[in-house]
Design a protein around this motif. Structure first.
Motif, short mmCIF file in Angstrom:
data_model
loop_
_atom_site.label_atom_id
_atom_site.label_comp_id
_atom_site.label_asym_id
_atom_site.label_seq_id
_atom_site.Cartn_x
_atom_site.Cartn_y
_atom_site.Cartn_z
N UNK A 627 102.11 -50.70 69.13
CA UNK A 627 100.76 -50.17 69.34
C UNK A 627 100.88 -48.65 69.49
N UNK A 631 101.95 -47.74 72.94
CA UNK A 631 103.39 -47.76 72.67
C UNK A 631 104.07 -49.03 73.16
N UNK A 632 103.29 -50.09 73.26
CA UNK A 632 103.89 -51.39 73.55
C UNK A 632 104.54 -51.92 72.27
N UNK A 634 105.92 -55.20 70.41
CA UNK A 634 105.86 -56.66 70.38
C UNK A 634 106.89 -57.12 69.34
N UNK A 670 112.18 -53.55 78.35
CA UNK A 670 111.50 -53.66 79.65
C UNK A 670 112.35 -53.22 80.83
N UNK A 689 111.41 -55.83 85.45
CA UNK A 689 110.70 -56.71 84.51
C UNK A 689 111.63 -57.23 83.42
N UNK A 690 111.74 -58.54 83.34
CA UNK A 690 112.47 -59.16 82.23
C UNK A 690 111.47 -59.91 81.35
N UNK A 692 109.37 -62.79 79.55
CA UNK A 692 109.03 -64.18 79.82
C UNK A 692 108.90 -64.90 78.47
N UNK A 694 106.42 -65.79 76.97
CA UNK A 694 105.33 -65.22 76.17
C UNK A 694 105.80 -64.00 75.37
N UNK A 695 106.79 -63.30 75.90
CA UNK A 695 107.29 -62.10 75.22
C UNK A 695 108.33 -62.44 74.16
N UNK A 750 107.39 -48.09 76.88
CA UNK A 750 106.24 -47.38 76.31
C UNK A 750 106.19 -45.93 76.77
N UNK B 199 104.89 -56.29 80.38
CA UNK B 199 105.11 -57.39 79.42
C UNK B 199 103.79 -58.11 79.24
N UNK B 277 101.54 -40.95 80.94
CA UNK B 277 101.38 -42.15 80.11
C UNK B 277 100.09 -42.86 80.49
#
Lengths: 771, 296
Positions: A627, A631-632, A634, A670, A689-690, A692, A694-695, A750, B199, B277
């Motif tokens: 994005x 800046x995410x 995926x 992450x 954060x690791x 999940x 969903x990621x 990000x 996430x 950010x």
């Protein structure tokens, strides 16, 4: 693949079939007992640790609040430790700090009490008076060397510097600079990686007690004999006075390789002083703060190549942050160095690897063991070189990739089981790399025209991982395993290789089953306890299946042969022959020791020769969507092509490749240990954060089987660490394709991509987020 | 740092809301510390993180999670009333929410894990006062009213007048959050939810934007904005809102939006993200909202 419950005829081959895990039912039903689940022993009390609040300082005094009732609290300090050393490589780490602290969270005082609540209050009633000293918190300052914060023990490191270990590795021309000058293209770059926490699901924990035989310890661990060695040293005991057993263990990833030794000594100290069993279980925060992490690493690379992209020269410096004590750093640094040249053919090499001490908690073993750090660097450099030459990275990599008959940077001749090219080509075809690249670029142009803010990208990495101990390690180690014949024709496997969730129990039973013809259901796996099992060496270095598994195979084959001989001579079933043999001989056991392949020769002095008996090879291709506003990143899809030699258990084998790749993805995108003045700001799962489920990307995993002739089950190679090595560079290459931002420093959060997009974060401007 | 304290605390339940008002009033009068336990999803974590307490300062914990008068969702004309102890999971599944306030359903999906959604409540979200609360950001977009009750009676506090600073509010210590009332926008109103975390789920927001707008003939006639994690309180972005209400959509451009957002918030750098950010993303998500309305 076979359905788990499919009925196989007795003694039919089970290697290569995904049978039910032998530990599965107990774990799913919740009946498996981890160390914190074990019933309390009579009189058992809880232990806790008082730690340094500063990264470096002189301990002036430890004061125990006189208004607090200490009558039922056991207190242990450095003076209570018979030999104040955690036995490992350099023996520079104290069990408890006595006069000086060298990192935040360093243990100073141990407490134990029956009442948990009182124990937490007692911790607050210990007042530490520490005179702060100026700490060194990053590699650059440590290397610069004006503030020396580490004292080299005899025979280690370089006196009056922070240098803990240095290696030099050369190949080809002695004067690489002159050789560089002769190259058509020369490119330099710097690439860095950051800390990573193992974040196994079960925090560290042990239970210890003493009796007339000596000290007993049960705990969550990878290497019972490491803990054994540490207890023998710290208490000046004879080996037979120490009994260490593994409890069911909820993951390790290297984090339970060396750290359980210090925790075991702590619990044993409290137990000895109190005369009662002591259990110590870390909570998540203490675990993240105090235990080891992946070594941060900075690699500086200069390469030279011909006009057509043929690689000529690799000049590289690898610098790792050891943390405050040596622990396993020399070995991590060595493995990092031995993987730093990547999967490429370099006629001329000059590489220097340095580890420096800092006032941060000691870094240690973590899946990949130095290799992910250097492979990140070389893969990103190859991508940069491809961009510089105006060619596709996969084309450049394919042109230079090692094949059978080539020699590695250490001069190791690649004799057999070399599948780098096959993995790369399969990676290209499985992902339709060339076509997808074109499609994606077209799609991105369309999105740009419509004002859409997401971009696609595809990128790849090619890498390898040496299985087993480095160089002469396995020869020195002499790993042993045993198989016993039991009544009724059953077998029992005895090894020190622990099942920490990766499936050792199941895979060893499969290997033994095929070697002797006994059904897997009739094969037991002894709890790894130092009183019961031979020393197979540690559960590390992708060596369990390939090295210890081959010893198990030899043992099982011997037992099977002996029973079958009895059967041929005297008749009856296998079980009957086994029972007769047991009556005749009392006990029937095969004990074997690992014998490396005869061609393996390693010169520790020159750092040349066969670094590993063989390598497992792998190619990752990542597809991402980034994005451009947030800046995410995926990760949509990860193609994994891994040469595992022979998949003993295909489902778990794929599980290793996919799980390891997800862990690599976490490291890439992450995970970030946030430091402030030597203290960790995010020691919780809510802010470390690791990924999940969903990621997780969609995995498309292909097992390549290019057998290693000396591997068990028909050629298995070690693959536990392999997938950790290549995920980050593949994802970074895909992000670069999507955004045009070439990131040389992990992680690709990000925030960092945003900074890089503004040009504020130049590729070489940052290293080590310590502030 | 201790869950061990829990066993030493006094856990209490009372008969009904009127008894609760009395009890809370008495505890306040006597200066006895107390906690109203709804979902407990914040409070339990705090118990684990903090230093152990000396026994004389243990709070009285009153469990209100089962109190009927604090639970349930009711639609009365255009007023949606949500009991303070209604769980996120209940909100996600309630027909009135799904039909008339889909923003709440969408937001609730992003709150923690399913276990947290099964315990966590809007009332708790308001009471703890975290500026990172997704739920409060969504309520801000609706210009919700917070219904509080004490021995002195009931009053309605507009969300915009509730928060006064980091975890401080205009609610008196003995005022119990009873419900949230939302005057629903028209059925064709546009709603927007965008959470940016580290996430895809189970991460505290770095920035989250909840927004609603009613548009008539190219002009926004009702607008509400709530942004999480960019200020000491839930940010209401007043200048940005004023821009939407005062300017025809086809005349609003990115530059105007950026200027307004910049003057509305000055986000900080913390363990989760950086100030620059956050500001960048805040502008980006407001622009995305504007585009969804058809702005230039």
């Amino acid at each position: 693949m076979t359905a788990p419950n499919e009925k196989e005829p007795k003694s039919a081959g089970v290697v290569g079939k995904s049978i039910s895990r032998s530990d599965g039912v107990a774990k799913v039903l919740g009946t498996a007992r981890y160390v914190d689940d074990l019933p309390a022993l009579p009189g058992e009390i809880h232990g806790a640790t008082v730690r340094s609040p500063v990264p470096r300082g002189r301990i002036r005094s430890v004061r125990f609040d006189p208004s607090f009732d200490w009558s039922d609290v056991i207190v242990v300090q450095a003076s209570d430790v018979p030999v104040n050393v955690v036995a490992l490589i350099a023996d520079d780490q104290p069990v408890l700090a006595a006069k000086q602290v060298n990192h935040a969270y360093e243990p100073i005082v141990l407490l134990a009490c029956a009442d948990r609540r009182k124990l937490t209050l007692a911790k607050l009633a210990v007042h530490l008076d520490i005179e702060p000293l100026v700490p060194v918190l990053d590699v650059a300052t440590a290397l610069e060397g004006s503030n020396v914060v580490w004292t080299a023990p005899a025979g280690f490191g370089e006196p009056n510097t922070n240098v803990v270990k240095r290696y030099v590795l050369t190949k080809g021309e002695v004067d690489v600079d002159a050789e560089l000058a002769r190259c058509a293209h020369v490119l330099s770059g710097a690439y860095s990686t950051h800390h990573q926490e193992q974040l196994y699901i079960e925090p560290q924990g042990v239970l210890s007690w003493w009796d007339d035989d000596g000290v007993h310890l049960v705990g969550s661990m990878q290497c019972p004999f490491y803990v054994h060695k540490a207890l023998v040293k710290a208490f000046a005991l004879e080996p037979h006075q120490v009994d260490v057993a593994q409890a069911v263990t909820g993951g390790g990833f290297g984090g339970k390789e060396e750290y359980p030794s210090i925790l075991a000594i702590h619990a044993a100290l409290l137990s000895r002083k109190s005369g009662r069993p002591v259990r110590m279980i870390y909570d998540r925060t203490e675990d993240i703060e105090a235990t080891t992490k992946r070594h941060p690493c900075l690699c500086e690379i200069t390469t030279g190549c011909d006009a057509d992209g043929t690689l000529r020269v690799l000049k590289m410096r690898v610098v790792m942050d050891a943390g405050a004590y040596v622990t396993l750093t020399p070995v991590v640094l060595s493995r990092g160095l031995l993987h730093a040249a990547g999967t490429y053919r370099w006629p001329n090499v000059f590489m220097e690897a340095i580890a420096v001490a800092t006032n941060t908690p000691p870094n240690g073993a973590f899946r990949g063991f130095g290799a992910p750090q250097t492979i990140w660097a070389i893969e990103r450099h190859m991508d940069a070189l491809a961009a510089y030459l105006g060619t596709d990275p996969m084309v450049l990599k394919r042109k230079n990739v090692l094949v059978e008959g080539d020699t590695t940077a250490t001069g190791q001749l690649l004799r057999t089981s070399v599948s780098s090219l096959e993995c790369l080509d399969k990676g290209s075809s499985a992902s339709r790399y060339v076509e997808r690249r074109a499609e994606i670029e077209k799609e991105n142009r369309r999105r740009a025209q419509r004002g859409e803010r997401k971009r696609l990208g595809i990128g790849a990495s090619i890498f390898m991982h040496g299985a087993g101990f480095t160089g002469s390690g396995e020869r020195v180690l002499q790993g042993k395993a045993a198989v016993d014949l039991l009544p009724g024709g059953r077998l029992r496997i005895r090894t020190a290789s622990t099942d920490i969730g990766q499936g050792t129990e199941t895979v060893f039973r499969q290997i033994a089953s095929d070697a002797c013809g006994v059904a897997v259901e009739d094969i037991d796996f002894a709890v790894p306890s130092t009183k019961v099992v031979p020393n197979s060496g540690p559960t590390v270095a992708s060596r369990t299946v390939m090295v210890v598994g081959s010893v198990v195979e030899a043992c099982a084959r011997e037992i099977g042969d002996r029973v079958k001989t009895e059967q041929v001579e005297q008749g009856g079933t296998f079980a009957e022959a086994a029972d007769r043999l047991l009556v005749k001989e009392g006990s029937v056991t095969a004990l074997h020791q690992y014998e490396p392949p005869p061609f393996v020769h390693w010169d520790d002095e020159a750092y040349k020769g066969d670094a590993y008996p063989c390598f497992a090879w792998m190619c990752d291709v990542a597809e991402v969507e980034v994005d451009l506003d947030t800046f995410e990143t995926d990760v949509k899809k990860l193609y994994l092509i891994g040469d595992v030699g022979k998949a003993i258990h295909p489902t778990m084998c794929k599980g290793q490749l996919e799980g390891g790749s997800l862990q690599a993805m976490g490291w890439a995108l992450f995970e970030e240990v946030v430091w402030k003045d030597g203290l960790i700001q995010n020691p919780r799962m809510t802010n470390y954060i690791i990924p999940t489920a969903l990621d997780a990307p969609v995995f498309d995993t292909t097992l390549v089987e290019c057998p290693f002739p000396y591997g068990p089950g028909g050629g298995a190679k070690g693959i536990g660490e392999l997938p950790m090595d290549g995920g980050a560079p593949a994802i970074a290459a895909a992000v670069e394709h999507a955004t045009g931002i070439a990131v040389h420093h992990l992680p690709l959060t990000p925030e960092r991509l945003f900074e890089a997009s503004l040009g504020r974060l130049s590729p070489t401007s940052t290293f080590h987020p310590a502030a | 740092m201790t869950i061990a304290d829990l066993s030493s605390m006094l856990f209490d339940r009372v008969r009904d809301l009127s008894a609760l008002c009395t009890r809370v009033g008495e505890l306040s009068d006597e200066g006895i510390p107390f906690v109203l336990l709804a979902g407990g999803t914040d409070w339990m974590v705090e118990q684990e993180m903090r230093e152990p307490l000396a026994s004389d300062v243990f709070p009285t914990v009153i469990d209100v999670s089962q109190m009927g008068e604090l639970r349930g969702i009711r639609l009365d004309g255009d007023i949606l009333r949500i009991g303070a102890a209604t769980r996120y999971l209940e909100m996600r599944r309630h027909p009135a929410v799904l039909e008339r306030a889909p923003l709440l359903e969408r937001m609730a999906r992003d709150v923690g894990a399913i276990q947290i959604q099964a315990r966590g409540t809007l009332g708790g979200n308001i009471a703890t006062g975290s500026p990172a609360a997704d739920g409060v950001a969504a309520l801000a977009a609706f210009d919700a009213l917070v219904v509080v009750k004490s021995r002195r009676g009931e009053r309605h506090i507009p969300l915009s007048e509730l928060q006064t600073g980091y975890k401080t509010s205009t609610r008196a210590p003995d005022e119990i959050i009873v419900a949230i009332e939302i005057y629903l926008p028209s059925r064709n109103a546009t709603w927007f939810w965008r959470k940016v975390g580290t996430r895809k789920a189970q991460a505290i927001s770095k920035v989250a934007l909840a927004a609603i707008a009613e548009v008539q003939g190219g002009q926004v006639v009702r607008c509400g904005l709530g942004m999480a994690s960019v200020a000491p309180v839930t940010a209401l972005l007043p200048r940005t809102r004023e821009l939407f209400l005062s300017t025809r959509l086809d005349a609003i451009d990115d530059f105007m939006i950026d200027k307004c957002v910049e003057s509305d918030i000055q986000p900080i750098t913390d363990v989760r993200s950086t100030g620059p950010y956050r500001l960048h993303v805040a502008k980006a998500v407001v622009r995305e909202f504007a585009r969804s309305l058809g702005a230039a």
